[in-house]
Design a protein around this motif. Structure first.
Motif, PDB file in Angstrom:
ATOM      1  N   UNK A   1       0.832  -1.207   0.000  1.00 27.79           N
ATOM      2  CA  UNK A   1       0.000   0.000   0.000  1.00 27.79           C
ATOM      3  C   UNK A   1       0.867   1.257   0.000  1.00 27.79           C
ATOM      4  N   UNK A   2       1.968   1.213   0.725  1.00 33.90           N
ATOM      5  CA  UNK A   2       2.872   2.367   0.784  1.00 33.90           C
ATOM      6  C   UNK A   2       3.477   2.669  -0.580  1.00 33.90           C
ATOM      7  N   UNK A   3       3.555   1.649  -1.436  1.00 32.54           N
ATOM      8  CA  UNK A   3       4.124   1.822  -2.772  1.00 32.54           C
ATOM      9  C   UNK A   3       3.053   1.892  -3.863  1.00 32.54           C
ATOM     10  N   UNK A   4       1.833   2.223  -3.466  1.00 33.16           N
ATOM     11  CA  UNK A   4       0.740   2.388  -4.441  1.00 33.16           C
ATOM     12  C   UNK A   4       1.083   3.494  -5.441  1.00 33.16           C
ATOM     13  N   UNK A   5       0.736   3.257  -6.694  1.00 31.97           N
ATOM     14  CA  UNK A   5       0.978   4.261  -7.743  1.00 31.97           C
ATOM     15  C   UNK A   5      -0.341   4.739  -8.331  1.00 31.97           C
TER      16      UNK A   5
ATOM     17  N   UNK B   1       4.323   7.455  -7.789  1.00 26.05           N
ATOM     18  CA  UNK B   1       4.098   7.011  -6.422  1.00 26.05           C
ATOM     19  C   UNK B   1       3.137   7.941  -5.696  1.00 26.05           C
ATOM     20  N   UNK B   2       2.138   7.356  -5.036  1.00 27.51           N
ATOM     21  CA  UNK B   2       1.178   8.175  -4.289  1.00 27.51           C
ATOM     22  C   UNK B   2       1.778   8.716  -2.993  1.00 27.51           C
ATOM     23  N   UNK B   3       2.622   7.916  -2.365  1.00 27.04           N
ATOM     24  CA  UNK B   3       3.153   8.298  -1.058  1.00 27.04           C
ATOM     25  C   UNK B   3       4.655   8.568  -1.080  1.00 27.04           C
ATOM     26  N   UNK B   4       5.222   8.703  -2.275  1.00 26.54           N
ATOM     27  CA  UNK B   4       6.656   8.914  -2.380  1.00 26.54           C
ATOM     28  C   UNK B   4       7.056  10.353  -2.611  1.00 26.54           C
ATOM     29  N   UNK B   5       6.089  11.282  -2.557  1.00 26.15           N
ATOM     30  CA  UNK B   5       6.408  12.668  -2.863  1.00 26.15           C
ATOM     31  C   UNK B   5       6.591  12.848  -4.360  1.00 26.15           C
TER      32      UNK B   5
ATOM     33  N   UNK C   1       8.405  16.338  -0.600  1.00 27.55           N
ATOM     34  CA  UNK C   1       7.531  17.228  -1.371  1.00 27.55           C
ATOM     35  C   UNK C   1       6.483  16.421  -2.126  1.00 27.55           C
ATOM     36  N   UNK C   2       5.241  16.583  -1.756  1.00 22.83           N
ATOM     37  CA  UNK C   2       4.155  15.882  -2.439  1.00 22.83           C
ATOM     38  C   UNK C   2       3.914  16.498  -3.814  1.00 22.83           C
ATOM     39  N   UNK C   3       3.341  15.699  -4.723  1.00 18.96           N
ATOM     40  CA  UNK C   3       3.013  16.188  -6.061  1.00 18.96           C
ATOM     41  C   UNK C   3       1.922  17.257  -5.970  1.00 18.96           C
ATOM     42  N   UNK C   4       2.139  18.374  -6.670  1.00 16.55           N
ATOM     43  CA  UNK C   4       1.186  19.503  -6.634  1.00 16.55           C
ATOM     44  C   UNK C   4       0.588  19.700  -8.021  1.00 16.55           C
TER      45      UNK C   4
ATOM     46  N   UNK D   1      -1.564  13.944  -2.886  1.00 20.73           N
ATOM     47  CA  UNK D   1      -1.548  12.884  -1.894  1.00 20.73           C
ATOM     48  C   UNK D   1      -0.786  13.365  -0.664  1.00 20.73           C
ATOM     49  N   UNK D   2      -0.286  12.428   0.114  1.00 20.16           N
ATOM     50  CA  UNK D   2       0.562  12.741   1.264  1.00 20.16           C
ATOM     51  C   UNK D   2       1.815  11.896   1.154  1.00 20.16           C
ATOM     52  N   UNK D   3       2.877  12.321   1.799  1.00 14.88           N
ATOM     53  CA  UNK D   3       4.127  11.558   1.739  1.00 14.88           C
ATOM     54  C   UNK D   3       4.078  10.378   2.714  1.00 14.88           C
ATOM     55  N   UNK D   4       4.942   9.402   2.463  1.00 18.07           N
ATOM     56  CA  UNK D   4       4.964   8.204   3.299  1.00 18.07           C
ATOM     57  C   UNK D   4       5.104   8.468   4.786  1.00 18.07           C
ATOM     58  N   UNK D   5       6.063   9.301   5.218  1.00 15.63           N
ATOM     59  CA  UNK D   5       6.204   9.562   6.653  1.00 15.63           C
ATOM     60  C   UNK D   5       4.954  10.169   7.288  1.00 15.63           C
ATOM     61  N   UNK D   6       4.144  10.875   6.481  1.00 20.41           N
ATOM     62  CA  UNK D   6       2.904  11.443   7.013  1.00 20.41           C
ATOM     63  C   UNK D   6       1.859  10.372   7.300  1.00 20.41           C
ATOM     64  N   UNK D   7       2.121   9.154   6.836  1.00 19.87           N
ATOM     65  CA  UNK D   7       1.172   8.058   7.040  1.00 19.87           C
ATOM     66  C   UNK D   7       1.751   6.978   7.949  1.00 19.87           C
TER      67      UNK D   7
END
Length: 303
Positions: free
Chosen positions: A125-129, A135-139, A160-163, A175-181
């Motif tokens: 889930x952390x590596x969901x695209x 990557x959803x949670x990779x910034x 830095x999340x995708x804007x 989305x949000x970055x991995x550490x935020x989850x």
């Protein structure tokens, strides 16, 4: 003199009928297209305004595509986060079971196996695209957010999340970055869900008197882990609502542009159609008069 007058008559009649035909064709085109202008020269100021409206429409289309992408990414993130919270809740239930003194080593190992499955699922889930492979949670990276080396899971994304721009100077993080989850402060300091589940699973596989203490430690860490994940889900939900708000604004703007376009270059159907009928009547009358008058010969006039 009669020849000159007859020639002038034909010329004037042809010009008049030609003009009436062109005007009727123009009105027919307006009735079909519902637009008043067929060329910029018809009304230069109105044409310039229509070009400006067209540019605004194109920008709105771009903003809508960006919005659709943001909604897709946020929706995927929301779904992934729902699975994350469910996995953490299940892990917490297993920790409560593992704390029982009645469990055999076989029972403890069974719980450890399920915890390992949960950990692997969370890593997936952390590596969901998203739909474009990012990557959803990779910034702001294209590759995986987390990698596992020798049993240790590490975050390899950035902060830095995708804007995505939504128009009118507004934007949204998709989305949000991995550490935020997945990262949080546990009783022993900073950690992440992968380390907590890994340590707990290892303790269960060993068994013995340390299992109860490991279960208590896991519970103490899983509570802030669950809070971190649910907070991230709230953030994503808030961003989804913001995108919807911008969509509503965009719809209102599109309606205003359409109304303005109608005002500037639109042709009122009822009025234009009435003018067309009137013009066709005049044209038919002119053609009939021309045919009748052109049938008169010089001998008819001399009788």
């Amino acid at each position: 003199m009669v020849t000159v007058s007859t020639s002038a008559f034909y010329e004037r009649a042809n010009r008049q009928i030609s003009s009436l035909r062109k005007e009727s064709e123009k009105l027919q085109e307006q009735v079909g297209s519902r637009e008043r202008l067929s060329r910029s020269s018809d009304d230069p100021l109105a044409a310039a305004k229509l070009r400006s409206l067209s540019r605004r429409e194109r920008m709105t289309e771009i903003d809508q595509r960006n919005s659709d992408r943001a909604k897709t990414s946020l929706s995927l993130a929301d779904s992934a986060l729902s699975s994350v919270t469910s996995s953490i809740i299940r892990a917490r239930d297993l920790a409560l079971q593992a704390g029982s003194s009645t469990l055999t080593l076989e029972n403890q190992k069974a719980i450890a196996t399920e915890l390992e499955v949960l950990r692997d699922n969370l890593l997936g889930l952390a590596n969901t695209r998203d739909g474009e492979g990012e990557s959803l949670f990779g910034g702001a990276i294209a590759g995986p957010a987390y990698v596992e080396t020798a049993g240790v899971v590490s975050y390899v994304g950035n902060a830095s999340a995708q804007v995505t721009g939504l128009g009118d100077g507004q934007s949204v993080e998709r989305s949000v970055t991995g550490p935020d989850v997945f990262s949080f402060n546990g009783p022993s300091g900073a950690t992440d869900i992968f380390a907590v589940l890994g340590a707990f699973s290892a303790a269960l596989n060993v068994g013995g008197a340390g299992v109860a203490a490991a279960a208590d430690a896991a519970l103490a860490s899983l509570d802030p882990a669950l809070e971190k994940a649910t907070t991230a889900q709230t953030v994503v939900g808030t961003r989804m609502a913001w995108v919807e708000t911008m969509d509503d604004r965009r719809v209102a703007s599109e309606e205003m542009i359409a109304q303005e376009r109608e005002t500037v270059g639109g042709a009122d159907f009822a009025i234009t159609y009435a003018r067309l009928q009137e013009m066709m009547t005049v044209l038919e009358a002119s053609q009939a008069s021309f045919v009748k008058l052109s049938g008169l010969s010089l001998f008819d006039q001399l009788r």
